[in-house]
Each structure stands twice: as C-alpha cells, then as structure tokens.
Scaffold this motif. Structure first.
Motif, PDB file in Angstrom:
ATOM      1  N   LYS A  65      -7.069   2.374  -1.857  1.00 22.52           N
ATOM      2  CA  LYS A  65      -7.543   2.844  -2.737  1.00 22.52           C
ATOM      3  C   LYS A  65      -6.462   3.727  -3.859  1.00 22.52           C
ATOM      4  O   LYS A  65      -6.631   4.173  -5.103  1.00 22.52           O
ATOM      5  N   CYS A  66      -4.711   3.413  -3.132  1.00 25.76           N
ATOM      6  CA  CYS A  66      -3.798   3.797  -3.412  1.00 25.76           C
ATOM      7  C   CYS A  66      -3.855   3.084  -4.830  1.00 25.76           C
ATOM      8  O   CYS A  66      -3.974   2.017  -5.429  1.00 25.76           O
TER       9      CYS A  66
ATOM     10  N   CYS B 193      -2.777  -0.564  -3.694  1.00 24.67           N
ATOM     11  CA  CYS B 193      -4.199  -0.992  -3.333  1.00 24.67           C
ATOM     12  C   CYS B 193      -4.330  -1.568  -4.726  1.00 24.67           C
ATOM     13  O   CYS B 193      -5.677  -2.904  -4.647  1.00 24.67           O
TER      14      CYS B 193
ATOM     15  N   CYS C 118       0.621  -1.330   0.206  1.00 25.16           N
ATOM     16  CA  CYS C 118      -0.052   0.090  -0.121  1.00 25.16           C
ATOM     17  C   CYS C 118       0.585   1.188   0.164  1.00 25.16           C
ATOM     18  O   CYS C 118       1.780   1.608   0.397  1.00 25.16           O
ATOM     19  N   GLU C 119       0.652   2.412  -0.933  1.00 22.22           N
ATOM     20  CA  GLU C 119       1.822   3.569  -1.057  1.00 22.22           C
ATOM     21  C   GLU C 119       0.676   4.664   0.017  1.00 22.22           C
ATOM     22  O   GLU C 119       0.626   5.391  -0.730  1.00 22.22           O
ATOM     23  N   GLY C 120      -0.583   4.361   0.252  1.00 24.41           N
ATOM     24  CA  GLY C 120      -1.265   5.028   1.131  1.00 24.41           C
ATOM     25  C   GLY C 120      -0.411   6.063   1.754  1.00 24.41           C
ATOM     26  O   GLY C 120       0.428   6.360   2.700  1.00 24.41           O
TER      27      GLY C 120
HETATM   28 ZN   LIG Z   1      -3.255   1.130  -0.409  1.00 22.34          ZN
END
Ligand SMILES: [Zn+2]
Length: 335
Positions: free
Chosen positions: A63-64, A67, A51-53
């Motif tokens: 959302k990222c 993901c 995840c890069e959130g």
């Molecule tokens: Zn994410």
C-alpha cells in the motif's frame, strides 16, 4: 507473484534475519535451476526492502509509496539488468549504466537496488565491469544477482556476494502448492507433471497450463523408437521441428537421467513418483547399457552448451544434429 514459495521459507527467514541485523552487505547471489522461483524470491525481497510500510515484517505491505512505485514498475531506486532479447547476453554497456544509477542518492532513503537476471547471462566483459562495482560498492548499494547456473558465475564475483542457494525443492511442499495452482489435476496427474518438470514446481505449472503435457510422452516415445530401431532419427527431427530446442533438451535430459538412475535402482530426490520409471519405459531401460546412456547424456549437454553459448548456429540446425546424433548412437544393446 507468490514468492516466497513454501519451499523457500528457510531462505526467506535467513534474508529477513540478515536484513534486520543490517548484515546484508552489498551483494546477494541467488542461485537455483530454472522453474524453482529464484528470480521471484529475489524480486520479492527487493520489493520488501523498498517497502516503507509501518512494519514490513514478513511481506511488503502493498500500500505504501515504495510498494506503489514498485508495483507500477518505476521505483527510482530499483534498476533491472536483463538481456535486451531473451536468450541473449547481458553486455558491458548495460553494466556501465550502473554508474549513472549510483551517481544519484537514494530517492527515499532506502537501498538502491540493482537486480541482475539471469546473472549467468553476463558476457565476460560485462562480468568484469560488474566486478569493479562489487570491489568498490557505492554507498547504499544492494546488488541482487539471480543465476540458474551457479558454476557460470566467476569465483571473483561469487566471493563478493552472500549466497542464497535456492536449488533444493522439498517435494512434500511443492506438491500441495501445485495442487492449489492446478485444482483440476488428480494427484497422479500432479505427480506426473512435476516429474516431467524435473521437480521444478513453476515449470510443472507452466507445462500443465500450456497444455503440452502430452509432448513429453511423445518425445519419449520417439526417442525409444529410435533407440530400438523402429523409426529413423530424421523423421523424428521433422516431426518435432516446431518444438524449441530448450524444451527438447529438458525432456530428453530428464528421461536419460531417470534411465541412468534406474540402472542403479535409484531415483532423483526431486522425483515425486514412487517408481523410477513408468512401466512403458522399463523395456527401454533394459535395452540400453550404462555406457551408452552416458554417451547420450554427453550429447545432450553438448547441444545445451551450444544453445547457451549463442554460437551463431541456428537452433533448428542444432536440433537436427542432435536427433541425428541420437540415431547414430542407437542400437548398442546389452546391459
Ligand atoms: Zn509497502
């Protein structure tokens, strides 16, 4: 996927702590019996790692870019190794593919994750090939192994992994979770189905949803009938011919284990019920002695081994031999 499940909170916190301190190392070994959510926990952690959130403190943001790719099943920095066919082995050619995967740098600057499940399905050649990867892990590599039988993972592989034990399930957390999953079940029915699953919540949910919860009682009754000389083993083998051997073994191993524990006046720590045996089984317990029960348990584990080793024997033949074995072992009375 709902992992981490309530009974995995401690493991999840441990993983986050290791991750935040950059102490994950190159390999994690998740272990626990079937139906407790071992693979789900590992995959959710893989997802969280990709995840890069803005602040994936607890769970992946969903959302990222990381993901989105993960959820679509095509994140380029995640590779999944599983048997090509269910119940078959993970073979050396599959492990060799890792060289190509690790030849490329991480696409998005995070770990390059390989998820191997079930890791205990690797045959010896595959396990040896994996050991070479673990001995000289490529930069940025994170290997996640999920195994149902920890003892089937070689010492050399174990020693190169951080272990994440997932075996124990706190029943007081599993029951409320199951109640939410199965809103139409009464507390007594929930307890019953969780007991049938040997305390494994995901198995309990699967049993309940597959509408086969009566099957356990039917197999138990057939077993009791054979032991008490009221029916013949071959008849029962025919009657349950369409039940998978894995299912048959699950029910009988659970039953015999409870009968043995009841002899000592105990019950399993995974057993949610107050009494070790249903009233209907007390007569059976009185009928069988301990030595006989252990002999039956040996017989069941021999069949389980035959099934897991892919010995080339037909499952139906192993099942029939098992029923006949249960019949031969019957009739020894005493306490
Ligand atoms: Zn994410």
């Amino acid at each position: 996927m709902n992992a981490p499940y309530p009974w995995q909170a401690r493991q999840w916190q441990d993983l986050l702590r290791l991750s935040d301190r950059d102490r994950l190392g190159h390999a994690l070994l998740f272990s626990g019996r079937e139906g407790v959510g071992v693979a789900d926990l590992a995959l959710t952690f893989a997802h969280r790692t990709l995840c890069e959130g803005p602040s994936p403190d607890v769970r992946p943001c969903g959302k990222c870019r990381g993901c989105t790719l993960y959820q679509a099943g095509n994140h380029p920095d995640l590779k999944i190794l599983a048997p090509v066919e269910e119940g078959k082995a993970i073979v050396i050619d599959q492990v060799r593919e890792l060289a190509g995967f690790y030849a490329l740098k991480s696409h998005y600057g995070r770990a390059k994750i390989v998820f191997i499940c079930p890791a205990d399905a690797m045959n010896p050649a595959a396990a040896n090939a994996l050991l070479k990867v673990l001995e000289e892990p490529p930069p940025g590599a994170l290997l996640m192994l999920a195994a149902h039988r920890f003892s089937a993972i070689s010492m050399t592989i174990r020693s190169r992994c951080i272990r994440v034990p997932c075996e124990q399930v706190d029943i007081t957390m599993a029951l409320p979770w199951l109640a939410k999953e199965l809103p139409n079940f009464s507390p007594a029915a929930l307890t019953r189905v969780l007991r049938q699953a040997g305390g494994a919540p995901l198995t309990a949910r699967a049993i309940a949803n597959s509408d086969r919860s009566e099957l356990d009682s039917e197999i138990e009754a057939a077993f009791a009938g054979i032991q008490q000389g009221r029916t013949h083993a071959l008849l029962q083998a025919k009657q349950f011919a369409d039940v998978s051997l894995a299912e048959l073994l699950r029910v009988l191993i659970s039953l015999i284990s409870r009968l043995i524990l009841a002899k000592f006046g105990c019950r399993s720590i995974y057993d949610p019920a107050d009494e070790p045996l249903e009233p209907g089984l007390q007569g059976l317990s009185d009928h069988l002695n301990l030595k006989h029960l252990y002999a039956l348990l040996d017989l069941l584990f021999e069949s389980k081994l035959l099934l897991s080793r892919q010995s080339g024997l037909r499952e139906a033949d192993i099942a029939e031999a098992l029923w006949l074995g249960l019949g031969r072992a019957s009739g020894r009375q005493g306490k």
